[in-house]
Scaffold this active site. Sequence first.
Site, PDB file in Angstrom:
ATOM      1  CD  GLU A   1      -3.120  -0.149  -0.090  1.00  0.00           C
ATOM      2  OE1 GLU A   1      -3.271   1.080  -0.151  1.00  0.00           O
ATOM      3  OE2 GLU A   1      -3.657  -0.939  -0.889  1.00  0.00           O
TER       4      GLU A   1
ATOM      5  CG  HIS B   1       5.722   0.125  -3.237  1.00  0.00           C
ATOM      6  ND1 HIS B   1       5.741  -1.070  -2.567  1.00  0.00           N
ATOM      7  CD2 HIS B   1       7.010   0.548  -3.275  1.00  0.00           C
ATOM      8  CE1 HIS B   1       6.976  -1.369  -2.221  1.00  0.00           C
ATOM      9  NE2 HIS B   1       7.773  -0.397  -2.625  1.00  0.00           N
TER      10      HIS B   1
ATOM     11  CG  MET C   1       2.360  -0.796   5.021  1.00  0.00           C
ATOM     12  SD  MET C   1       1.161  -0.951   3.719  1.00  0.00           S
ATOM     13  CE  MET C   1      -0.306  -1.170   4.710  1.00  0.00           C
TER      14      MET C   1
END
Length: 280
Positions: A35, A37, A184
């Site tokens: 997410e 990216h 992330m």
Amino acid sequence: MKVIRKIAEMQSMSKSLQKSGKTIGFVPTMGFLHEGHLSLIREARRKADTVVVSIFINPTQFAPGEDLDKYPRDFQRDENLCHDEGVDIIFYPDAREMYSSSFKTFVVTNELSTKLCGISRPTHFRGVATIVAKLFNIVKPDFAVFGQKDAQQSLIIRKMVADLNFETEIIVAPIIREKDGLAMSSRNKFLSPAQRKDALIIFNSLKMAEKMISGGEQVANIIKQAIHDNFHKVASAKIDYISIVDFEKLNAVETITGNTLIAIAAYFGETRLIDNIIIK
Ligand code: AMP
């Protein structure tokens, strides 16, 4: 959506897009998209006529003994995700296409690249700046989107673009986190369940620092010490660095006043994770 694997083809595609007046937004990645990216891709999609995503695990930014060989890959999955986000072109070269056997030229951003991550990874940012310069010359983007997750990288790229007169505008987008706050990262998949739990200590420490500062604490060393103490709570964490620096030159600050970066790098087993916050 087109997948281009050759430099010459990408360059002529970019030239013809430029000629027809289409703007190019670019998101460089090493793949295994998450997410974080995708948020950069969405930002590019909002602003550009044509969105190009590169997927290239750049060998020159890994030192011998680092995780180049085991870096996660799943092109099929990445391709589907890019398709769903409305990406126009994936640039997906292999290492031989990007680095001929006689390759000799590197881009070095002095000073910025020797601090923070540059201490334990002394050749890392030379590899990053070099591949980004190459990609800019291949993709010819009007703008490129990078993540704040790699705060030092974003400063180095901005500096390189200014110093070498690239015409690409640099956009830096916020850090995307898991529900519990862990930033992330493609590398999170290497964490065991216990390490995954322990890894939250990074975000918790950054939040604690933020709270201390909003409560009036300004002395960097006191905050650093509190983060160190906090890390003692988890068995599997090994701190690489805790840095409190000005978010321009990355010099350590004694007192937190203006634009300050608090950055942490830590190992959980073999997996090295980074995260940061910016105090305005
Ligand atoms: P990588 O594939 O790890 O080289 O990352 C490609 C781009 O995605 C870089 O500009 C990163 O800063 C950005 N990125 C990675 N993780 C995140 C995240 N959690 N949130 C926002 N951007 C990210």
